[in-house]
Design a protein around this motif. Structure first.
Motif, PDB file in Angstrom:
ATOM      1  N   LEU A  43      17.323 -51.206 -55.156  1.00  0.00           N
ATOM      2  CA  LEU A  43      18.613 -51.450 -55.814  1.00  0.00           C
ATOM      3  C   LEU A  43      18.934 -50.391 -56.853  1.00  0.00           C
ATOM      4  O   LEU A  43      20.099 -50.129 -57.147  1.00  0.00           O
ATOM      5  CB  LEU A  43      18.584 -52.806 -56.530  1.00  0.00           C
ATOM      6  N   SER A  44      17.882 -49.803 -57.422  1.00  0.00           N
ATOM      7  CA  SER A  44      18.070 -48.927 -58.576  1.00  0.00           C
ATOM      8  C   SER A  44      18.305 -47.466 -58.221  1.00  0.00           C
ATOM      9  O   SER A  44      18.540 -46.656 -59.118  1.00  0.00           O
ATOM     10  CB  SER A  44      16.839 -49.028 -59.490  1.00  0.00           C
ATOM     11  N   ILE A  45      18.233 -47.102 -56.940  1.00  0.00           N
ATOM     12  CA  ILE A  45      18.356 -45.688 -56.576  1.00  0.00           C
ATOM     13  C   ILE A  45      19.610 -45.435 -55.751  1.00  0.00           C
ATOM     14  O   ILE A  45      20.102 -46.314 -55.056  1.00  0.00           O
ATOM     15  CB  ILE A  45      17.100 -45.179 -55.827  1.00  0.00           C
ATOM     16  N   GLN A  46      20.087 -44.204 -55.854  1.00  0.00           N
ATOM     17  CA  GLN A  46      21.305 -43.818 -55.139  1.00  0.00           C
ATOM     18  C   GLN A  46      21.048 -43.606 -53.647  1.00  0.00           C
ATOM     19  O   GLN A  46      21.865 -43.949 -52.822  1.00  0.00           O
ATOM     20  CB  GLN A  46      21.870 -42.521 -55.742  1.00  0.00           C
ATOM     21  N   LYS A  47      19.895 -43.003 -53.322  1.00  0.00           N
ATOM     22  CA  LYS A  47      19.578 -42.693 -51.934  1.00  0.00           C
ATOM     23  C   LYS A  47      18.075 -42.853 -51.737  1.00  0.00           C
ATOM     24  O   LYS A  47      17.288 -42.421 -52.574  1.00  0.00           O
ATOM     25  CB  LYS A  47      20.008 -41.258 -51.616  1.00  0.00           C
ATOM     26  N   VAL A  48      17.673 -43.482 -50.644  1.00  0.00           N
ATOM     27  CA  VAL A  48      16.254 -43.655 -50.331  1.00  0.00           C
ATOM     28  C   VAL A  48      15.769 -42.421 -49.573  1.00  0.00           C
ATOM     29  O   VAL A  48      16.301 -42.080 -48.522  1.00  0.00           O
ATOM     30  CB  VAL A  48      16.017 -44.920 -49.481  1.00  0.00           C
ATOM     31  N   HIS A  49      14.770 -41.777 -50.139  1.00  0.00           N
ATOM     32  CA  HIS A  49      14.150 -40.608 -49.507  1.00  0.00           C
ATOM     33  C   HIS A  49      12.788 -41.017 -48.943  1.00  0.00           C
ATOM     34  O   HIS A  49      12.153 -41.942 -49.480  1.00  0.00           O
ATOM     35  CB  HIS A  49      13.956 -39.476 -50.520  1.00  0.00           C
ATOM     36  N   PRO A  50      12.318 -40.348 -47.907  1.00  0.00           N
ATOM     37  CA  PRO A  50      10.971 -40.658 -47.371  1.00  0.00           C
ATOM     38  C   PRO A  50       9.884 -40.605 -48.445  1.00  0.00           C
ATOM     39  O   PRO A  50       8.942 -41.382 -48.411  1.00  0.00           O
ATOM     40  CB  PRO A  50      10.759 -39.584 -46.306  1.00  0.00           C
ATOM     41  N   LYS A  51      10.038 -39.702 -49.420  1.00  0.00           N
ATOM     42  CA  LYS A  51       9.021 -39.629 -50.484  1.00  0.00           C
ATOM     43  C   LYS A  51       9.021 -40.905 -51.335  1.00  0.00           C
ATOM     44  O   LYS A  51       7.974 -41.329 -51.806  1.00  0.00           O
ATOM     45  CB  LYS A  51       9.180 -38.374 -51.333  1.00  0.00           C
ATOM     46  N   HIS A  52      10.179 -41.542 -51.515  1.00  0.00           N
ATOM     47  CA  HIS A  52      10.229 -42.815 -52.246  1.00  0.00           C
ATOM     48  C   HIS A  52       9.446 -43.880 -51.493  1.00  0.00           C
ATOM     49  O   HIS A  52       8.699 -44.658 -52.089  1.00  0.00           O
ATOM     50  CB  HIS A  52      11.673 -43.295 -52.438  1.00  0.00           C
ATOM     51  N   ILE A  53       9.632 -43.930 -50.184  1.00  0.00           N
ATOM     52  CA  ILE A  53       8.919 -44.905 -49.356  1.00  0.00           C
ATOM     53  C   ILE A  53       7.415 -44.658 -49.428  1.00  0.00           C
ATOM     54  O   ILE A  53       6.623 -45.595 -49.575  1.00  0.00           O
ATOM     55  CB  ILE A  53       9.437 -44.864 -47.902  1.00  0.00           C
ATOM     56  N   ALA A  54       7.022 -43.389 -49.360  1.00  0.00           N
ATOM     57  CA  ALA A  54       5.597 -43.055 -49.443  1.00  0.00           C
ATOM     58  C   ALA A  54       5.017 -43.439 -50.806  1.00  0.00           C
ATOM     59  O   ALA A  54       3.909 -43.975 -50.885  1.00  0.00           O
ATOM     60  CB  ALA A  54       5.389 -41.565 -49.182  1.00  0.00           C
ATOM     61  N   ILE A  55       5.763 -43.189 -51.860  1.00  0.00           N
ATOM     62  CA  ILE A  55       5.271 -43.493 -53.211  1.00  0.00           C
ATOM     63  C   ILE A  55       5.065 -44.993 -53.386  1.00  0.00           C
ATOM     64  O   ILE A  55       3.997 -45.428 -53.820  1.00  0.00           O
ATOM     65  CB  ILE A  55       6.222 -42.930 -54.295  1.00  0.00           C
ATOM     66  N   VAL A  56       6.081 -45.803 -53.062  1.00  0.00           N
ATOM     67  CA  VAL A  56       5.907 -47.254 -53.242  1.00  0.00           C
ATOM     68  C   VAL A  56       4.806 -47.776 -52.314  1.00  0.00           C
ATOM     69  O   VAL A  56       4.010 -48.627 -52.706  1.00  0.00           O
ATOM     70  CB  VAL A  56       7.211 -48.069 -53.067  1.00  0.00           C
ATOM     71  N   GLY A  57       4.746 -47.256 -51.105  1.00  0.00           N
ATOM     72  CA  GLY A  57       3.722 -47.699 -50.165  1.00  0.00           C
ATOM     73  C   GLY A  57       2.321 -47.372 -50.643  1.00  0.00           C
ATOM     74  O   GLY A  57       1.410 -48.206 -50.571  1.00  0.00           O
ATOM     75  N   LEU A  58       2.139 -46.147 -51.150  1.00  0.00           N
ATOM     76  CA  LEU A  58       0.808 -45.738 -51.611  1.00  0.00           C
ATOM     77  C   LEU A  58       0.387 -46.473 -52.879  1.00  0.00           C
ATOM     78  O   LEU A  58      -0.757 -46.918 -52.992  1.00  0.00           O
ATOM     79  CB  LEU A  58       0.755 -44.231 -51.820  1.00  0.00           C
TER      80      LEU A  58
END
Length: 186
Positions: A26-41
């Motif tokens: 909700l807090s970000i303008q655009k979801v990047h693959p690096k965001h997914i990797a960061i939360v996942g890791l």
């Protein structure tokens, strides 16, 4: 403990991380693959680490409390589940769009504290810990990425439902362990 039961526990444990990931989305303008990797890791890594620590602690005390281990497992899972259900009805948390360690580390620890108690339960149940924590970590990694994307697309309407479902799953698993030990389930 069957693979299916372990998977249900993994999903239940990952619901806090999923809910926080929805909020991050909700807090970000655009979801990047690096965001997914960061939360996942972060979330998947801590969901693996905490049950391992709990397991190691639990094996130290296992011989002292084998007569009541099923009650301990039930109480721990029920308390974690009840807390998740209670949180599902609570107020929304403030959103933070940072993915740096100062933002992610406290979130990862906070969402994985319940996994520490589950790790203690695994010690009492003599679960195979490496496959257990691997499944928990992978499940949390995937659901955190999905939560981030869903939060960005759909908003916060699923956060409380995810916590509620996760809490119910953990309580049911705790009850099942207790009833199996008491001989009420075949």
């Amino acid at each position: 403990m069957s693979l299916w039961e372990l998977f249900l526990i993994a999903v239940g444990l990952s619901m806090d991380a999923f809910a926080v990931s929805v909020c991050k989305g909700l807090s970000i303008q655009k979801v990047h693959p690096k965001h997914i990797a960061i939360v996942g890791l972060y979330f998947g890594g801590f969901q693996m680490l905490m049950p391992l620590i709990g397991y190691l602690l639990g094996t130290q005390f296992k011989d002292l409390i084998t007569q009541v281990d099923h009650w301990i497992a039930f109480v721990l899972l029920a308390l974690i589940g009840a807390n998740m259900i209670r949180e599902s009805f609570g107020k929304e948390e403030k959103l933070n769009d940072s993915f740096g360690p100062k933002a992610m580390l406290p979130l990862a620890v906070a969402t994985s504290i319940d996994a520490l108690a589950v790790g203690i339960t695994f010690a009492f149940l003599q679960a195979r810990i490496v496959p257990a924590i691997s499944l928990i970590g992978i499940t949390t990694f995937i659901l955190s990425g999905v939560g981030l994307a869903l939060g960005h697309v759909f908003g916060a309407r699923y956060k409380s439902k995810a916590e509620l479902c996760g809490g119910i799953v953990l309580i049911v698993m705790g009850l099942k362990i207790l009833l199996e030990h008491l001989g009420a389930l075949g």
